[in-house]
Every structure is written in structure tokens, then in C-alpha cells.
Design a protein around this motif. Structure first.
Motif, mmCIF file in Angstrom:
data_model
loop_
_atom_site.group_PDB
_atom_site.id
_atom_site.type_symbol
_atom_site.label_atom_id
_atom_site.label_comp_id
_atom_site.label_asym_id
_atom_site.label_seq_id
_atom_site.Cartn_x
_atom_site.Cartn_y
_atom_site.Cartn_z
ATOM 1 N N ASP A 225 27.962 -4.785 -86.829
ATOM 2 C CA ASP A 225 27.716 -4.107 -85.556
ATOM 3 C C ASP A 225 28.423 -4.836 -84.419
ATOM 4 N N ALA A 226 28.406 -6.160 -84.473
ATOM 5 C CA ALA A 226 29.058 -6.949 -83.412
ATOM 6 C C ALA A 226 30.563 -6.722 -83.409
ATOM 7 N N LYS A 227 31.161 -6.649 -84.604
ATOM 8 C CA LYS A 227 32.603 -6.410 -84.675
ATOM 9 C C LYS A 227 32.950 -5.012 -84.161
ATOM 10 N N ALA A 228 32.107 -4.029 -84.503
ATOM 11 C CA ALA A 228 32.322 -2.678 -83.988
ATOM 12 C C ALA A 228 32.148 -2.639 -82.471
ATOM 13 N N TYR A 229 31.188 -3.398 -81.993
ATOM 14 C CA TYR A 229 30.947 -3.502 -80.540
ATOM 15 C C TYR A 229 32.178 -4.076 -79.834
ATOM 16 N N GLU A 230 32.759 -5.113 -80.434
ATOM 17 C CA GLU A 230 33.957 -5.716 -79.845
ATOM 18 C C GLU A 230 35.115 -4.703 -79.817
ATOM 19 N N LYS A 231 35.301 -3.974 -80.907
ATOM 20 C CA LYS A 231 36.390 -2.987 -80.964
ATOM 21 C C LYS A 231 36.186 -1.881 -79.931
ATOM 22 N N ALA A 234 37.079 -3.230 -76.547
ATOM 23 C CA ALA A 234 38.522 -3.427 -76.441
ATOM 24 C C ALA A 234 39.231 -2.093 -76.242
ATOM 25 N N ALA A 235 38.772 -1.064 -76.960
ATOM 26 C CA ALA A 235 39.378 0.258 -76.817
ATOM 27 C C ALA A 235 39.125 0.828 -75.422
ATOM 28 N N TYR A 236 37.919 0.623 -74.912
ATOM 29 C CA TYR A 236 37.593 1.130 -73.567
ATOM 30 C C TYR A 236 38.407 0.411 -72.499
ATOM 31 N N ALA A 237 38.675 -0.879 -72.718
ATOM 32 C CA ALA A 237 39.485 -1.634 -71.757
ATOM 33 C C ALA A 237 40.908 -1.085 -71.673
ATOM 34 N N LYS A 238 41.399 -0.537 -72.798
ATOM 35 C CA LYS A 238 42.750 0.029 -72.812
ATOM 36 C C LYS A 238 42.783 1.475 -72.320
ATOM 37 N N ASP A 239 41.669 2.186 -72.528
ATOM 38 C CA ASP A 239 41.652 3.606 -72.165
ATOM 39 C C ASP A 239 40.299 3.945 -71.545
ATOM 40 N N ALA A 240 40.247 3.978 -70.223
ATOM 41 C CA ALA A 240 38.992 4.239 -69.508
ATOM 42 C C ALA A 240 38.496 5.660 -69.692
ATOM 43 N N ALA A 241 39.323 6.537 -70.274
ATOM 44 C CA ALA A 241 38.875 7.909 -70.520
ATOM 45 C C ALA A 241 37.880 7.987 -71.674
ATOM 46 N N LEU A 242 37.830 6.964 -72.498
ATOM 47 C CA LEU A 242 36.875 6.931 -73.599
ATOM 48 C C LEU A 242 35.458 6.747 -73.074
ATOM 49 N N PRO A 243 34.457 7.155 -73.846
ATOM 50 C CA PRO A 243 33.069 6.913 -73.423
ATOM 51 C C PRO A 243 32.824 5.417 -73.221
ATOM 52 N N ARG A 244 32.178 5.100 -72.133
ATOM 53 C CA ARG A 244 31.927 3.692 -71.844
ATOM 54 C C ARG A 244 30.884 3.134 -72.811
ATOM 55 N N PRO A 245 31.208 2.073 -73.578
ATOM 56 C CA PRO A 245 30.220 1.527 -74.529
ATOM 57 C C PRO A 245 29.113 0.783 -73.796
ATOM 58 N N ARG A 246 27.947 0.797 -74.413
ATOM 59 C CA ARG A 246 26.801 0.112 -73.805
ATOM 60 C C ARG A 246 26.995 -1.405 -73.873
ATOM 61 N N HIS A 247 26.287 -2.103 -73.011
ATOM 62 C CA HIS A 247 26.334 -3.571 -73.038
ATOM 63 C C HIS A 247 25.127 -4.091 -73.810
#
Length: 444
Positions: A225-231, A234-247
């Protein structure tokens, strides 16, 4: 009627009287360090650890750093000179296996214990936030030459993040060298047994192993889960159009250990548990440090091959098995050294008895470990394990000025400390023990 609390006059008085009386009000047994000065310790026997001993050398410190070490090092104009004739200069020691500042009175005063957290999975818990700079253990530990320690939380499977601190300072941030230096973990044990003299709790070994495997599967899923959270982040940092992941605080706290920037301390003593920790770390891509390591001398080839360091906590403990020789733990450091396994020695106590660290290393030296390796095991070796060898562990220009001046061998019980410097500040050699001695020496 005034809503002012009853303790308000005490606090107000302390604030008016200044910082030193405030420390007294707080019950601190640890005298405050002096200012940073330019100091030259001249004519002493210098033990750099990273190089040969200088029979008559000079160590110069300034602005909190070591600036010169040598037989004919230049003494800066205006420096305070300490005559080191007949004395020895050593790097400050490091105990990597403590709960210093987190635990005060283990029995009967639970309010003084802050080394554990509720729940089994607490990677976001940070030991630094619980450090008590005024702990009485700090003063009695540093006067023997222990200048910095790793203080770790001790509960659950993932206990939280250990901190590397100086044993001087009025607040946890002032003490911190590396606020979060390692993650502390204790994997579920394999089966039953392993206690002293073959003690074996009632129950089925197979049931225990099944429960252990289920816990390990849950832990691996948590890491996934942590690795998926990191990915996702990282994806959101590159593309802000993606759904914002929870913290998620817990998943975010795992990332430094999963990407290899933070080592993981695995508490393990038995061969089976050490091997399980090694396997788990390899599968998860972690940088392991074995803490405990009672049976590490039985598997030196594996530890050496994978270059996994060991923090030995049981050098002074009784043998773990009925058929062990009496000196099984005394000789363990020498066996690890002979095999080329990286190791450090700790006092074996998490709090009040950390002050015995030099004598534990001295005992290992009496049972086959060379004096040079014994000294290294409490200075440079633990600094290397925790990634701070560029700052601590030896007397070299550019390193933090943590050093101790003594009358004799640092690891001898009869040796006295004459001067102690932490972060370039001279530390008064007072402690609670000294205060109690002065209080009761004249008692009829």
C-alpha cells in the motif's frame, strides 16, 4: 474568582528569575553546557580511532567543530589551552540501543514512560517528540564519556522512528543530531521456545507459525500500500489533472525506509528470527540493522555475505541456552570481529544503566576483542551504521566536537573524566549521583 491556575505564580516566578532557575524548577539534574569556544587540548595522548594513536598530540576545537588534530597542530591565538599532560583524548562514545529521554522510572511510575505507543503499526511515531531533556539518566550517562545516543520507541511490530541525539540541550530540537535516524521494527517471532534454559510456553508451534505468517502477510500488504501511495503521489505531482491522492501519515512515514534512505532496526536474538529479519528486509528492499544479535556469532558467514551490521545488546547477559558456555555472550564481539561482520556494542540497558557502556566494551576486550576494536565498537562503528560517520565517531578535522578527556583508558572502570565536550561546548561534570553524594556525605 480568578480562573488563574494555582501553578501560575510558580511559572511566573521562574520566568522572571531567568532560564537557569527555570531549569531548577523543572527539576533538571543536568548542568547546562558552556558556550562554544576555541579550545586547544595540548600534550595529551590522542586516540583518533580512525588513525594511529598520537602519544603526545594536540586537538583544537572551534565553533562546535574539530579543526585540527596532530602532533604539532597549531594553537590559534586567543584559544583556551587545556594542559593534557598525562591525560587522554577520545571521541565521545555512542550507545545505539537506548530509550534515553523516553523512559525514566520503569516500575511504579508509568507517567514517566513514553517509549511505547498504542497499536502495533506506528511508523509515524517519532521518538524525538517524546524526549525529556531533563531526564536524570542524561547526566549520569554523559559523565563517563557517552556524548550521543540513539533513542528508540519499543512497542508493536513497527514501533516508530528512532532519533540520534546529543546528551546536552534544553529542548529536543537542541539535542537532535538526526531527528529521525532509523525505523524500529520487531517481526512476529517464529514458533515458541528460545527462552532461557529451554523455557517453552504452552501451545502449538504450528498454530504460532500460522499466526506469524498471517501477521507477516498483513505487513507485506501494508508495504505494498505504501509503494502504491508513493506512485500515486508521484503521478499527481507530474499531472495535476489526476485525482488528488489522500494524505496518509502512516504510509508516508514508510517511504524513507522503502526507498533505502532510512535504515531499519530489527529487534532479533535467535538465529531463526535474525534470518527471518534478513529475508524480510531483502524481499522488501530495506537496509537492515540487527538489534540484539545474541546468536549472531552462529551465522557470521550469512551476515558477512550480506553486509548486515549487528548492534549487540547482550554482551553482559546470562547465556541464552542451558548448554551454552558461560562466556558465550562475552566472546560474541570477538567472533564477529574475526569474521569481518560489522558490529557495535551497547550497554544492554535502555535507560538508567546506559552509563555502563564503556565497561561492557571493556569486558568484550577482556574476552578476545582487541582494544582497538572494542573502542571502535562504541565510537566509529555505530556512527557508520547510522550514516553519521562524516560527523561523529572519531577525532578528525571537520567533525562535530564531541570528545572526552580522561585520566586513563576510556573503557576502564577506574578512569575519571576530566573534561567533556558536546557539540563544541564544555559540559559540567555534575549529575544526580553527584548531587546525592554531596547531600548525604555528611549524614550522621
Amino acid at each position: 474568582m480568578s480562573a488563574r491556575p494555582q501553578w501560575f505564580p510558580v511559572v511566573a516566578t521562574a520566568l522572571v528569575l531567568g532560564t537557569a532557575p527555570l531549569a531548577a524548577q523543572l527539576g533538571s539534574y543536568n548542568p547546562r553546557s558552556g558556550p562554544r569556544e576555541t579550545v586547544a587540548i595540548r600534550g595529551a595522548m590522542v586516540h583518533p580511532v580512525s588513525g594511529p594513536v598520537l602519544p603526545r598530540g594536540t586537538v583544537v576545537i572551534s565553533d562546535g567543530k574539530i579543526v585540527a588534530v596532530g602532533a604539532d597542530a597549531t594553537v590559534p591565538a586567543g584559544a583556551r589551552v587545556i594542559d593534557g599532560t598525562g591525560l587522554h583524548v577520545w571521541p565521545g562514545m555512542m550507545d545505539a540501543g537506548t530509550t534515553m529521554g523516553l523512559a525514566e522510572i520503569p516500575q511504579g511510575a508509568t507517567a514517566t514512560m513514553d517509549a511505547s505507543e498504542v497499536g502495533n503499526i506506528n511508523p509515524n511515531a517519532q521518538a524525538l517528540n517524546g524526549i525529556n531533556p531533563h531526564s536524570a539518566h542524561v547526566g549520569v550517562t554523559r559523565v563517563v564519556g557517552i556524548t550521543h545516543v540513539v533513542s528508540s520507541p519499543r512497542s508493536g511490530v513497527i514501533s516508530g522512528q528512532a532519533t540520534l541525539i546529543h546528551l546536552a540541550g534544553d529542548t529536543p530540537p537542541q539535542m537532535a543530531v538526526v531527528p529521525n535516524v532509523a525505523m524500529m521494527m520487531t517481526l512476529p517471532r517464529s514458533g515458541f521456545g528460545g527462552g532461557r534454559f529451554g523455557a517453552r510456553p504452552a501451545g502449538s508451534t504450528q498454530d504460532a507459525d500460522r499466526a506469524r505468517e498471517a501477521q507477516l502477510d498483513s505487513l507485506k500488504a501494508f508495504f505494498a500500500d505504501a509503494k502504491a501511495y508513493e506512485k500515486a503521489h508521484a503521478a499527481y505531482a507530474k499531472d495535476a489533472a489526476l485525482p488528488r491522492p489522500r494524505h496518509d501519515l502512516q504510509l508516508a512515514a514508510l517511504l524513507p525506509m522503502l526507498n533505502g534512505s532510512m535504515p531499519v532496526i530489527f529487534a532479533a536474538d535467535r538465529v531463526t528470527d535474525i534470518r527471518a529479519a534478513m529475508t524480510f528486509a531483502e524481499e522488501a528492499g530495506l537496509r537492515p540493522i540487527i538489534m540484539g544479535g545474541r546468536d549472531a556469532w552462529m551465522m557470521v558467514d550469512e551476515l558477512k555475505a550480506k553486509d548486515i551490521p549487528v548492534v549487540l545488546t547482550g554482551v553482559m547477559s546470562l547465556p541464552g541456552r542451558e548448554d551454552d558456555p558461560y562466556d558465550a555472550n562475552f566472546t560474541a564481539p570477538a567472533k564477529l570481529a574475526a569474521a569481518g561482520v560489522r558490529f557495535a556494542i551497547t550497554s544492554g540497558d535502555e535507560g538508567a544503566e546506559s552509563r555502563n557502556l564503556p565497561y561492557v566494551a571493556g569486558m568484550a576486550s577482556a574476552f578476545g576483542l582487541s582494544p582497538a576494536d572494542a573502542l571502535r565498537s562504541v565510537t566509529l562503528a555505530p556512527a557508520e551504521m547510522f550514516g553519521v560517520a562524516d560527523r561523529l565517531g572519531s577525532l578528525e578535522p571537520g567533525k562535530i566536537a564531541n570528545l572526552v578527556v580522561t585520566t586513563g583508558d576510556l573503557l576502564e572502570a577506574t578512569t575519571l573524566t576530566k573534561h567533556l565536550f558536546i557539540d563544541g561546548r564544555e559540559v559540567p561534570l555534575g549529575s544526580k549521583h553527584e548531587q546525592l553524594y554531596e547531600m548525604f556525605i555528611s549524614r550522621p
